[in-house]
Design an enzyme around this catalytic site. Sequence first.
Site, PDB file in Angstrom:
ATOM      1  N   CYS A  20       0.832  -1.182   0.000  1.00 32.06           N
ATOM      2  CA  CYS A  20       0.000   0.000   0.000  1.00 32.06           C
ATOM      3  C   CYS A  20       0.876   1.245   0.000  1.00 32.06           C
ATOM      4  CB  CYS A  20      -0.867   0.053   1.259  1.00 32.06           C
ATOM      5  SG  CYS A  20      -1.869  -1.406   1.532  1.00 32.06           S
ATOM      6  N   GLY A  52      -0.524   0.794  -5.199  1.00 32.01           N
ATOM      7  CA  GLY A  52      -1.781   0.087  -4.988  1.00 32.01           C
ATOM      8  C   GLY A  52      -2.876   0.655  -5.863  1.00 32.01           C
ATOM      9  N   ASN A 126       0.638   0.497   5.819  1.00 31.36           N
ATOM     10  CA  ASN A 126       1.331  -0.246   4.767  1.00 31.36           C
ATOM     11  C   ASN A 126       2.164  -1.324   5.441  1.00 31.36           C
ATOM     12  OD1 ASN A 126       4.278   0.545   2.744  1.00 31.36           O
ATOM     13  ND2 ASN A 126       2.888  -1.153   2.582  1.00 31.36           N
ATOM     14  N   GLY A 127       1.937  -2.564   5.083  1.00 31.68           N
ATOM     15  CA  GLY A 127       2.778  -3.612   5.654  1.00 31.68           C
ATOM     16  C   GLY A 127       1.980  -4.808   6.106  1.00 31.68           C
ATOM     17  N   CYS A 260      13.487  -3.007   2.893  1.00 31.05           N
ATOM     18  CA  CYS A 260      13.081  -3.930   1.822  1.00 31.05           C
ATOM     19  C   CYS A 260      13.847  -3.600   0.542  1.00 31.05           C
ATOM     20  CB  CYS A 260      11.582  -3.793   1.581  1.00 31.05           C
ATOM     21  SG  CYS A 260      11.024  -4.646   0.095  1.00 31.05           S
ATOM     22  N   TYR A 266      11.830  -2.798  -7.694  1.00 29.14           N
ATOM     23  CA  TYR A 266      10.570  -2.681  -8.438  1.00 29.14           C
ATOM     24  C   TYR A 266       9.516  -1.761  -7.827  1.00 29.14           C
ATOM     25  CZ  TYR A 266       5.978  -3.950 -10.247  1.00 29.14           C
ATOM     26  OH  TYR A 266       4.714  -3.888 -10.758  1.00 29.14           O
ATOM     27  N   SER A 307       9.362  -0.578 -15.486  1.00 26.60           N
ATOM     28  CA  SER A 307      10.192  -0.935 -14.325  1.00 26.60           C
ATOM     29  C   SER A 307      11.562  -1.472 -14.714  1.00 26.60           C
ATOM     30  CB  SER A 307       9.453  -1.927 -13.435  1.00 26.60           C
ATOM     31  OG  SER A 307       9.015  -3.016 -14.206  1.00 26.60           O
ATOM     32  N   ASP A 369      14.542  -6.891 -17.598  1.00 29.33           N
ATOM     33  CA  ASP A 369      13.381  -6.652 -16.730  1.00 29.33           C
ATOM     34  C   ASP A 369      13.873  -6.633 -15.280  1.00 29.33           C
ATOM     35  OD1 ASP A 369      10.810  -6.102 -16.004  1.00 29.33           O
ATOM     36  OD2 ASP A 369       9.944  -7.972 -16.752  1.00 29.33           O
ATOM     37  N   ASP A 370      13.035  -6.085 -14.391  1.00 28.51           N
ATOM     38  CA  ASP A 370      13.461  -5.962 -13.003  1.00 28.51           C
ATOM     39  C   ASP A 370      13.404  -7.286 -12.261  1.00 28.51           C
ATOM     40  OD1 ASP A 370      10.665  -5.974 -11.418  1.00 28.51           O
ATOM     41  OD2 ASP A 370      10.479  -4.946 -13.319  1.00 28.51           O
ATOM     42  N   CYS A 406       7.321 -13.552   0.858  1.00 26.92           N
ATOM     43  CA  CYS A 406       7.498 -12.370   1.714  1.00 26.92           C
ATOM     44  C   CYS A 406       6.382 -12.351   2.753  1.00 26.92           C
ATOM     45  CB  CYS A 406       7.432 -11.091   0.880  1.00 26.92           C
ATOM     46  SG  CYS A 406       7.452  -9.602   1.910  1.00 26.92           S
ATOM     47  N   CYS A 457      16.601  -6.081   3.999  1.00 30.09           N
ATOM     48  CA  CYS A 457      15.927  -7.377   3.939  1.00 30.09           C
ATOM     49  C   CYS A 457      15.999  -7.823   2.486  1.00 30.09           C
ATOM     50  CB  CYS A 457      14.459  -7.261   4.365  1.00 30.09           C
ATOM     51  SG  CYS A 457      13.533  -8.793   4.052  1.00 30.09           S
ATOM     52  N   CYS A 460      13.293 -12.577   0.209  1.00 34.07           N
ATOM     53  CA  CYS A 460      12.654 -13.271  -0.916  1.00 34.07           C
ATOM     54  C   CYS A 460      13.691 -13.822  -1.888  1.00 34.07           C
ATOM     55  CB  CYS A 460      11.634 -12.384  -1.614  1.00 34.07           C
ATOM     56  SG  CYS A 460      12.214 -10.747  -1.973  1.00 34.07           S
TER      57      CYS A 460
END
Length: 480
Positions: A20, A52, A126-127, A260, A266, A307, A369-370, A406, A457, A460
């Site tokens: 978000c 979002g 957000n989160g 993150c 991205y 992106s 691409d990302d 994630c 972090c 992922c």
Amino acid sequence: MEGGYQVFHGLDDDKMKEACGVFGIYLPDAEPGSNEAARTTFYGLYALQHRGQESAGIASSNGNDIELHKGMGLVSEVINSKVIDQLPGQMAIGHVRYPNGEDSHPLNTQPLVFRYLGGMVALAHNGNLVNAVELRKKLAREGSIFQTTADTEILANLMARHCQERLENAVTRVMSEIKGGYAVVMMTENQLVGFRDPRGIRPLCLGRINDGYILASESCALNTVGAEFIRDVNPGEIIIIGSEGLKSYQVREAGVGAHCIFEYIYFARPDSTIDGINVNRARRAMGRQLARESRVDADIVIAVPDSGTSAALGYAEESGILFEEGLMKNRYVGRTFIQPTQQMRDLAVRLKLNPVAEVVKGKRVIMVDDSIVRGTTSKMIVNVLKQAGAAEVHMMVASPPTSYACYYGIDTSRSGELIAARLDVEGIRQFIGADSLHYISVEGMFSVFDAGEEGFCAACFNGEYPILVEGEVMDTCSTE
Ligand code: SF4
């Protein structure tokens, strides 16, 4: 499926979904009856729309009452001048939410507004809380009732339990009970509050506008509304803004940062600077590093827009291979409603991304691409490039294979959908039909940041989760 048609979100279906975007503003010099705070929030949300697209909302306070308007859709679909006129006050908070079919319900739109013993409070978040299931059960056992499945409602219930205390003490207590990645903006009738998780996983920054302040997920929202960036909110910090000015409380000892890293790959807009690092510069550096790691003979470098563009430019700079615009993005295509056949899915890709045949025909193409999440879109793009006459398509990915779920606010958790969790690089290459496939290495990705792997972090990619995830954790971002 809707009415016999599949809702196809196009290329974005094959991307990680950001949780978000949040925005909050305090304008002490605005007339209490003016809509300036809500109007500025509207533009701020526009700048955060990439975080979002499922729903949007604004709550405003005139010092006595909090008004709210929210709904499903893009910012421009939910909020207009008439709505803004009904949101008076010197303060406002806003929210954009990401699309997620399972949790997609109007009740989960934000901000959420509550009345409790201490007055009114509006919250936008957000989160993801990794202990949300446990907290929700505990609160329910103690008599709380819930209308939504959003973590935000857990925060509101926890706030209500401490409503007799000073605001900073109440928020401190809430932060001591929650675990996870979060960035929250909150508003009482007369104070604006922002707080960020102790590892700084989700971003939140502070800006100044005239004599007022703004809190936002990304600095691009500050630039857009003409505000000046002051600083990032520190991990574990609470900021409270009111008639006595801005107060900061470092309530949780900031642990080692765990920002993150996917924000730089991205999620965030390239014109944002997060925790001191400009997103465009980071992406370009990753493109250059990718080129150093994966030399391929080719005629042109193209990007999967938008992106992949910064990384593709970096790749072209480092490799000396000409950058060309080989794929055109149609920015006016929103959700595409298609019949679920392969032919129609190909059409949907072409609606959003069309190859420039004159550029790619007969060429050995490096496509940057990302990231690759499910691989389905990469497969379709490789296919349309070959149909357009590309002699070879070499796919370069400016992030390592996304192999792990994630739990901190990003919708990747259906790890079965992560192609890199199931297949090795050669298997993925075969699936997408590229002539070669190269990912940046984990070490190479960290090498573009001054701090190296300290402070990020990257779970992922490497499975090293900075916050222990135990027991039941729902798959998605702002759900319990
Ligand atoms: Fe970001 Fe990946 Fe960590 Fe989630 S696991 S917070 S997407 S780096």
